[in-house]
Design an enzyme around this catalytic site. Structure first.
Site, PDB file in Angstrom:
ATOM      1  N   SER A  44      26.475  31.592  39.907  1.00 41.08           N
ATOM      2  CA  SER A  44      25.408  31.846  38.942  1.00 41.08           C
ATOM      3  C   SER A  44      24.411  30.688  38.904  1.00 41.08           C
ATOM      4  O   SER A  44      23.269  30.874  38.520  1.00 41.08           O
ATOM      5  CB  SER A  44      26.006  32.079  37.554  1.00 41.08           C
ATOM      6  OG  SER A  44      27.025  31.141  37.321  1.00 41.08           O
ATOM      7  N   SER A  46      24.753  28.089  41.540  1.00 37.46           N
ATOM      8  CA  SER A  46      25.127  27.272  42.703  1.00 37.46           C
ATOM      9  C   SER A  46      24.991  28.078  43.980  1.00 37.46           C
ATOM     10  O   SER A  46      25.060  29.311  43.959  1.00 37.46           O
ATOM     11  CB  SER A  46      26.586  26.829  42.548  1.00 37.46           C
ATOM     12  OG  SER A  46      27.382  27.989  42.299  1.00 37.46           O
ATOM     13  N   LYS A  63      28.947  22.782  47.821  1.00 32.83           N
ATOM     14  CA  LYS A  63      28.448  23.566  46.701  1.00 32.83           C
ATOM     15  C   LYS A  63      27.275  22.794  46.108  1.00 32.83           C
ATOM     16  O   LYS A  63      27.434  21.658  45.665  1.00 32.83           O
ATOM     17  CB  LYS A  63      29.539  23.759  45.659  1.00 32.83           C
ATOM     18  CG  LYS A  63      29.081  24.508  44.416  1.00 32.83           C
ATOM     19  CD  LYS A  63      30.195  25.320  43.836  1.00 32.83           C
ATOM     20  CE  LYS A  63      30.718  24.903  42.530  1.00 32.83           C
ATOM     21  NZ  LYS A  63      31.672  25.874  41.956  1.00 32.83           N
ATOM     22  N   SER A 114      36.687  21.159  50.836  1.00 30.59           N
ATOM     23  CA  SER A 114      37.279  21.746  52.037  1.00 30.59           C
ATOM     24  C   SER A 114      36.705  23.158  52.202  1.00 30.59           C
ATOM     25  O   SER A 114      36.462  23.856  51.220  1.00 30.59           O
ATOM     26  CB  SER A 114      38.798  21.804  51.956  1.00 30.59           C
ATOM     27  OG  SER A 114      39.252  21.934  50.630  1.00 30.59           O
ATOM     28  N   ALA A 116      37.005  26.904  53.059  1.00 29.20           N
ATOM     29  CA  ALA A 116      38.010  27.973  53.165  1.00 29.20           C
ATOM     30  C   ALA A 116      37.454  29.012  54.136  1.00 29.20           C
ATOM     31  O   ALA A 116      36.694  29.891  53.762  1.00 29.20           O
ATOM     32  CB  ALA A 116      38.256  28.597  51.805  1.00 29.20           C
ATOM     33  N   GLU A 120      37.704  34.703  50.374  1.00 32.50           N
ATOM     34  CA  GLU A 120      38.500  35.076  49.191  1.00 32.50           C
ATOM     35  C   GLU A 120      39.622  36.037  49.558  1.00 32.50           C
ATOM     36  O   GLU A 120      39.525  36.774  50.545  1.00 32.50           O
ATOM     37  CB  GLU A 120      37.585  35.752  48.158  1.00 32.50           C
ATOM     38  CG  GLU A 120      36.460  34.872  47.677  1.00 32.50           C
ATOM     39  CD  GLU A 120      35.479  35.596  46.747  1.00 32.50           C
ATOM     40  OE1 GLU A 120      34.503  34.959  46.316  1.00 32.50           O
ATOM     41  OE2 GLU A 120      35.693  36.793  46.444  1.00 32.50           O
ATOM     42  N   ASP A 159      41.343  31.150  34.783  1.00 33.90           N
ATOM     43  CA  ASP A 159      40.504  32.207  35.377  1.00 33.90           C
ATOM     44  C   ASP A 159      41.048  32.607  36.745  1.00 33.90           C
ATOM     45  O   ASP A 159      40.284  32.804  37.694  1.00 33.90           O
ATOM     46  CB  ASP A 159      39.055  31.723  35.493  1.00 33.90           C
ATOM     47  CG  ASP A 159      38.084  32.885  35.698  1.00 33.90           C
ATOM     48  OD1 ASP A 159      36.931  32.646  36.096  1.00 33.90           O
ATOM     49  OD2 ASP A 159      38.500  34.046  35.491  1.00 33.90           O
ATOM     50  N   GLU A 163      39.329  36.628  43.437  1.00 28.54           N
ATOM     51  CA  GLU A 163      38.097  35.977  43.912  1.00 28.54           C
ATOM     52  C   GLU A 163      38.239  34.452  43.932  1.00 28.54           C
ATOM     53  O   GLU A 163      37.484  33.775  44.618  1.00 28.54           O
ATOM     54  CB  GLU A 163      36.917  36.325  43.002  1.00 28.54           C
ATOM     55  CG  GLU A 163      36.545  37.802  42.970  1.00 28.54           C
ATOM     56  CD  GLU A 163      37.296  38.572  41.883  1.00 28.54           C
ATOM     57  OE1 GLU A 163      36.693  39.468  41.284  1.00 28.54           O
ATOM     58  OE2 GLU A 163      38.500  38.278  41.635  1.00 28.54           O
ATOM     59  N   ASP A 177      37.731  27.079  41.739  1.00 31.54           N
ATOM     60  CA  ASP A 177      37.000  27.455  40.521  1.00 31.54           C
ATOM     61  C   ASP A 177      37.671  26.937  39.247  1.00 31.54           C
ATOM     62  O   ASP A 177      38.273  27.698  38.493  1.00 31.54           O
ATOM     63  CB  ASP A 177      36.833  28.976  40.427  1.00 31.54           C
ATOM     64  CG  ASP A 177      35.595  29.301  39.585  1.00 31.54           C
ATOM     65  OD1 ASP A 177      35.115  30.431  39.620  1.00 31.54           O
ATOM     66  OD2 ASP A 177      35.111  28.376  38.877  1.00 31.54           O
TER      67      ASP A 177
END
Ligand SMILES: Nc1ncnc2c1ncn2[C@@H]1O[C@H](COP(=O)(O)OP(=O)(O)OP(=O)(O)O)[C@@H](O)[C@H]1O
Ligand SMILES: O=C(O)C[C@H](Cc1nc2cc(Cl)cc(Cl)c2[nH]1)c1ccc(Cl)cc1
Ligand SMILES: O=C(O)C[C@H](Cc1nc2cc(Cl)cc(Cl)c2[nH]1)c1ccc(Cl)cc1
Length: 328
Positions: A44, A46, A63, A114, A116, A120, A159, A163, A177
């Site tokens: 939102s 980034s 990020k 790192s 990924a 996801e 959270d 995802e 996250d």
């Protein structure tokens, strides 16, 4: 760990031909130390790029957060929390996205993490419909290992959802996250109150119902409290989703979905595997203290969850050295 604090800016040495000789300077990085590649994701406030460190040729996910956006959306607490928690996880050998360094320029903040490579977990479930028992056991065990480490540090993720479970190049789990995470200060016993930032994230995000709300725990809905057991509820939802291909509580209307959560209204398709059903049933329990693992003492992992027959044959100590089962 995070790159050491900025010393006097070392003179920029041109990359030598033999990378083993370049012992990268530990000066504070700047964007100029990286070659930015393609965008691998948008948040939102980034944008995440793949990037290569010009000194070491190593690949990272960077990020990039827009400062004015963060301020406008009142997300500084969230960004600060994410950095704080990622730094606390610097020594973790497995299960988490690593934060290598942070830096900023006039307009932006940069998190060098790192990368990924396999993205996801969610698309991997959707691609095959649902996981077989071997995959479900392996990925549930890797996520549990991460929760044991996190909860041992007194951190609640708050959270957890498919995802936020990323996969590295070898298909091992990297939990990410942490902007919404809760760091339990002194008394880790009493459940912490959901602070404003989680509510903001939850209300605002769930307002647009982008999936955050699907894994919300009953205690957060009823009395705004969260504890380590809230992450165990989310684990139950994750295991169900790997097995079923869909989250346990679903509805087009968020209100109806919340009703289902509070009434524990979810179905187990017929032909279910008894072990998976029993495991999910012992995590999706309304009363947090009655959930499997809730009474294990903190900091010593979750022996009662590891002992569930669902994990029959899983060697938790060597998970990150094992080759993950193929997903098909
Ligand atoms: N280390 C990483 N490696 C690979 N992909 C990543 C990495 N970190 C984030 N991503 C991907 O980039 C996208 C944006 O992630 P980001 O954390 O910026 O925002 P978000 O958490 O998805 O959304 P929001 O900021 O609204 O919470 C996500 O789809 C995520 O999968
Ligand atoms: O250099 C550091 O590590 C400290 C800074 C502190 C910092 N500067 C900020 C500016 C804004 Cl607009 C928002 C936050 Cl959360 C900010 N945090 C910083 C820089 C980059 C990143 Cl990713 C995080 C924090
Ligand atoms: O054996 C198979 O491949 C099919 C079964 C079916 C199945 N078992 C389930 C257990 C639960 Cl809790 C939920 C659903 Cl949708 C379930 N579906 C199954 C059992 C366990 C797992 Cl991990 C995956 C699939």
């Amino acid at each position: 760990g995070v790159v050491a604090s900025p010393s006097t800016l070392a003179p920029r040495v041109p990359p030598t031909t033999n990378p083993s000789l370049t012992n990268p300077p530990t000066h504070k990085r700047t964007p100029k130390d990286f070659i930015f590649g393609k965008v691998i994701g948008e948040g939102s406030f980034s944008t995440v790029y793949i990037a290569k460190d010009i000194h070491t040729s190593k690949e990272y996910a960077i990020k990039v957060c827009d400062k004015s956006h963060i301020i406008k959306q009142k997300k500084t607490e969230y960004v600060k929390r994410e950095k704080e928690v990622l730094n606390m996880l610097a020594d973790a050998k497995h299960s988490f996205v690593r934060l290598f360094c942070t830096f900023q320029d006039a307009e932006r903040l940069y998190f060098v993490m790192s990368y990924a490579k396999n993205g996801e977990l969610l698309p991997h479930i959707n691609k095959v419909g649902s996981f077989d028992i071997e995959c479900t056991k392996f990925y549930s065990a890797e996520i549990l290992r991460g929760l044991e480490y996190l909860h041992g540090l007194g951190i609640i993720h708050r959270d957890l959802k498919p995802e936020n479970i990323l996969l590295d190049d070898k298909m091992h789990v990297l939990i990410t996250d942490f902007g919404c995470a809760k760091i339990l200060k002194d008394d880790p016993e009493t459940p912490a109150d959901a602070d404003a930032q989680q509510q903001q994230r939850f209300r605002e995000r769930s307002g647009s119902f982008v999936g955050t709300a699907q894994y919300v725990s009953p205690e957060l809905l009823i009395n705004n409290s969260v504890s380590r057991a809230s992450d165990l509820w989310a684990l139950g939802c994750l295991v169900y989703q790997m097995v079923a291909g869909l989250p346990p509580f679903r509805s087009r209307s968020e209100y109806v979905m919340f009703q289902k959560i509070l009434k524990l209204e979810y179905d187990i398709p017929d032909g279910f595997c008894e072990l998976a059903r029993s495991f999910v049933n012992q995590l999706l329990v309304l009363e947090p203290t009655q959930r499997l693992g809730a009474l294990d003492e903190h900091g010593a992992g979750y022996p009662s969850i590891r002992a569930h027959p669902f994990f029959e044959g899983v060697d938790f100590e060597t998970l990150h050295e094992q080759t993950p089962p193929p997903i098909y």
